[in-house]
Design a protein around this motif. Structure first.
Motif, PDB file in Angstrom:
ATOM      1  N   LEU A   9       0.838  -1.185   0.000  1.00 24.76           N
ATOM      2  CA  LEU A   9       0.000   0.000   0.000  1.00 24.76           C
ATOM      3  C   LEU A   9       0.876   1.238   0.000  1.00 24.76           C
ATOM      4  O   LEU A   9       2.087   1.147   0.123  1.00 24.76           O
ATOM      5  N   HIS A  10       0.280   2.413  -0.118  1.00 22.80           N
ATOM      6  CA  HIS A  10       1.043   3.655  -0.148  1.00 22.80           C
ATOM      7  C   HIS A  10       1.718   3.923   1.180  1.00 22.80           C
ATOM      8  O   HIS A  10       2.708   4.619   1.231  1.00 22.80           O
ATOM      9  N   SER A  11       1.198   3.387   2.250  1.00 18.75           N
ATOM     10  CA  SER A  11       1.835   3.540   3.553  1.00 18.75           C
ATOM     11  C   SER A  11       2.856   2.420   3.714  1.00 18.75           C
ATOM     12  O   SER A  11       3.274   1.799   2.754  1.00 18.75           O
ATOM     13  N   THR A  12       3.238   2.154   4.926  1.00 24.30           N
ATOM     14  CA  THR A  12       4.206   1.098   5.174  1.00 24.30           C
ATOM     15  C   THR A  12       3.525  -0.167   5.687  1.00 24.30           C
ATOM     16  O   THR A  12       4.117  -0.955   6.377  1.00 24.30           O
ATOM     17  N   THR A  13       2.257  -0.335   5.340  1.00 20.62           N
ATOM     18  CA  THR A  13       1.537  -1.542   5.719  1.00 20.62           C
ATOM     19  C   THR A  13       1.634  -2.565   4.593  1.00 20.62           C
ATOM     20  O   THR A  13       1.351  -2.252   3.442  1.00 20.62           O
ATOM     21  N   ILE A  14       2.065  -3.765   4.928  1.00 19.03           N
ATOM     22  CA  ILE A  14       2.101  -4.871   3.978  1.00 19.03           C
ATOM     23  C   ILE A  14       1.099  -5.892   4.476  1.00 19.03           C
ATOM     24  O   ILE A  14       1.130  -6.284   5.636  1.00 19.03           O
ATOM     25  N   SER A  15       0.189  -6.317   3.593  1.00 17.74           N
ATOM     26  CA  SER A  15      -0.839  -7.259   4.024  1.00 17.74           C
ATOM     27  C   SER A  15      -1.153  -8.218   2.886  1.00 17.74           C
ATOM     28  O   SER A  15      -0.832  -7.969   1.731  1.00 17.74           O
ATOM     29  N   GLY A  16      -1.782  -9.329   3.236  1.00 13.87           N
ATOM     30  CA  GLY A  16      -2.153 -10.294   2.213  1.00 13.87           C
ATOM     31  C   GLY A  16      -2.853 -11.491   2.807  1.00 13.87           C
ATOM     32  O   GLY A  16      -3.169 -11.533   3.991  1.00 13.87           O
ATOM     33  N   ASN A  17      -3.097 -12.471   1.957  1.00 15.39           N
ATOM     34  CA  ASN A  17      -3.772 -13.702   2.341  1.00 15.39           C
ATOM     35  C   ASN A  17      -2.827 -14.875   2.139  1.00 15.39           C
ATOM     36  O   ASN A  17      -1.960 -14.831   1.269  1.00 15.39           O
ATOM     37  N   ILE A  18      -3.010 -15.902   2.923  1.00 18.50           N
ATOM     38  CA  ILE A  18      -2.123 -17.061   2.891  1.00 18.50           C
ATOM     39  C   ILE A  18      -2.930 -18.273   2.447  1.00 18.50           C
ATOM     40  O   ILE A  18      -3.902 -18.655   3.090  1.00 18.50           O
ATOM     41  N   TYR A  19      -2.523 -18.868   1.308  1.00 13.49           N
ATOM     42  CA  TYR A  19      -3.254 -19.982   0.720  1.00 13.49           C
ATOM     43  C   TYR A  19      -2.343 -21.175   0.455  1.00 13.49           C
ATOM     44  O   TYR A  19      -1.160 -21.016   0.195  1.00 13.49           O
ATOM     45  N   ASP A  20      -2.953 -22.343   0.435  1.00 13.78           N
ATOM     46  CA  ASP A  20      -2.289 -23.552  -0.031  1.00 13.78           C
ATOM     47  C   ASP A  20      -2.366 -23.518  -1.555  1.00 13.78           C
ATOM     48  O   ASP A  20      -3.444 -23.391  -2.129  1.00 13.78           O
ATOM     49  N   ALA A  21      -1.232 -23.632  -2.226  1.00 10.80           N
ATOM     50  CA  ALA A  21      -1.198 -23.525  -3.684  1.00 10.80           C
ATOM     51  C   ALA A  21      -1.883 -24.702  -4.374  1.00 10.80           C
ATOM     52  O   ALA A  21      -2.349 -24.567  -5.502  1.00 10.80           O
ATOM     53  N   GLU A  22      -1.970 -25.837  -3.706  1.00 14.68           N
ATOM     54  CA  GLU A  22      -2.575 -27.012  -4.343  1.00 14.68           C
ATOM     55  C   GLU A  22      -4.083 -26.929  -4.429  1.00 14.68           C
ATOM     56  O   GLU A  22      -4.676 -27.328  -5.417  1.00 14.68           O
ATOM     57  N   ASN A  23      -4.719 -26.403  -3.378  1.00 12.05           N
ATOM     58  CA  ASN A  23      -6.181 -26.382  -3.383  1.00 12.05           C
ATOM     59  C   ASN A  23      -6.774 -25.007  -3.052  1.00 12.05           C
ATOM     60  O   ASN A  23      -7.973 -24.879  -2.915  1.00 12.05           O
ATOM     61  N   MET A  24      -5.929 -24.000  -2.923  1.00  7.12           N
ATOM     62  CA  MET A  24      -6.318 -22.626  -2.624  1.00  7.12           C
ATOM     63  C   MET A  24      -7.123 -22.467  -1.335  1.00  7.12           C
ATOM     64  O   MET A  24      -7.869 -21.507  -1.175  1.00  7.12           O
ATOM     65  N   SER A  25      -6.970 -23.388  -0.404  1.00 10.34           N
ATOM     66  CA  SER A  25      -7.631 -23.236   0.888  1.00 10.34           C
ATOM     67  C   SER A  25      -6.764 -22.354   1.790  1.00 10.34           C
ATOM     68  O   SER A  25      -5.538 -22.379   1.704  1.00 10.34           O
ATOM     69  N   PRO A  26      -7.398 -21.539   2.644  1.00 12.15           N
ATOM     70  CA  PRO A  26      -6.637 -20.681   3.553  1.00 12.15           C
ATOM     71  C   PRO A  26      -5.793 -21.532   4.514  1.00 12.15           C
ATOM     72  O   PRO A  26      -6.214 -22.599   4.938  1.00 12.15           O
ATOM     73  N   LEU A  27      -4.602 -21.042   4.833  1.00  7.30           N
ATOM     74  CA  LEU A  27      -3.710 -21.765   5.737  1.00  7.30           C
ATOM     75  C   LEU A  27      -3.657 -21.099   7.102  1.00  7.30           C
ATOM     76  O   LEU A  27      -3.746 -19.878   7.224  1.00  7.30           O
ATOM     77  N   ASN A  28      -3.515 -21.922   8.140  1.00  9.22           N
ATOM     78  CA  ASN A  28      -3.371 -21.460   9.516  1.00  9.22           C
ATOM     79  C   ASN A  28      -1.967 -21.743  10.017  1.00  9.22           C
ATOM     80  O   ASN A  28      -1.266 -22.599   9.486  1.00  9.22           O
ATOM     81  N   ASN A  29      -1.571 -21.032  11.064  1.00  9.53           N
ATOM     82  CA  ASN A  29      -0.310 -21.265  11.757  1.00  9.53           C
ATOM     83  C   ASN A  29       0.904 -21.198  10.836  1.00  9.53           C
ATOM     84  O   ASN A  29       1.734 -22.094  10.804  1.00  9.53           O
ATOM     85  N   VAL A  30       0.977 -20.113  10.071  1.00  8.73           N
ATOM     86  CA  VAL A  30       2.108 -19.877   9.179  1.00  8.73           C
ATOM     87  C   VAL A  30       3.023 -18.841   9.836  1.00  8.73           C
ATOM     88  O   VAL A  30       2.553 -17.796  10.284  1.00  8.73           O
ATOM     89  N   ILE A  31       4.295 -19.136   9.922  1.00  6.20           N
ATOM     90  CA  ILE A  31       5.257 -18.189  10.474  1.00  6.20           C
ATOM     91  C   ILE A  31       5.719 -17.270   9.356  1.00  6.20           C
ATOM     92  O   ILE A  31       6.209 -17.738   8.326  1.00  6.20           O
ATOM     93  N   ILE A  32       5.533 -15.979   9.549  1.00  6.59           N
ATOM     94  CA  ILE A  32       6.034 -15.001   8.596  1.00  6.59           C
ATOM     95  C   ILE A  32       7.185 -14.258   9.248  1.00  6.59           C
ATOM     96  O   ILE A  32       7.049 -13.718  10.345  1.00  6.59           O
ATOM     97  N   MET A  33       8.325 -14.263   8.567  1.00  4.68           N
ATOM     98  CA  MET A  33       9.516 -13.584   9.051  1.00  4.68           C
ATOM     99  C   MET A  33       9.906 -12.532   8.021  1.00  4.68           C
ATOM    100  O   MET A  33       9.869 -12.785   6.817  1.00  4.68           O
TER     101      MET A  33
END
Length: 86
Positions: A9-33
């Motif tokens: 975004l124009h600010s310093t906020t980075i955001s998005g969604n986390i999906y499994d590439a095989e079936n496009m289902s949302p993923l839980n418990n993902v570590i983002i570093m």
């Protein structure tokens, strides 16, 4: 394969969604570093389904890890640019 969609975004906020590439289902418990350009870790947290984080202006590497039974089962890597101001 893990897909992490991110939006700069124009600010310093980075955001998005986390999906499994095989079936496009949302993923839980993902570590983002997030690492700065010098390699130091500036942010690390567990997210489920989506993420949002604020960063100072600069260049970063965003890494996402899925752990299962104590092992990394999937991994994604993205280079992002955070720009300050509107």
């Amino acid at each position: 394969v893990l897909i992490v969609l991110h939006t700069l975004l124009h600010s310093t906020t980075i955001s998005g969604n986390i999906y499994d590439a095989e079936n496009m289902s949302p993923l839980n418990n993902v570590i983002i570093m997030v690492q700065s350009s010098d390699g130091s870790v500036v942010f690390q947290r567990v997210f489920s389904r989506n993420y949002s984080l604020d960063l100072p202006a600069g260049s970063y590497v965003l890494r996402a890890y899925i752990f299962k039974d104590g092992n990394i089962t999937d991994y994604a890597y993205y280079e992002v640019e955070a720009k300050g101001g509107p």
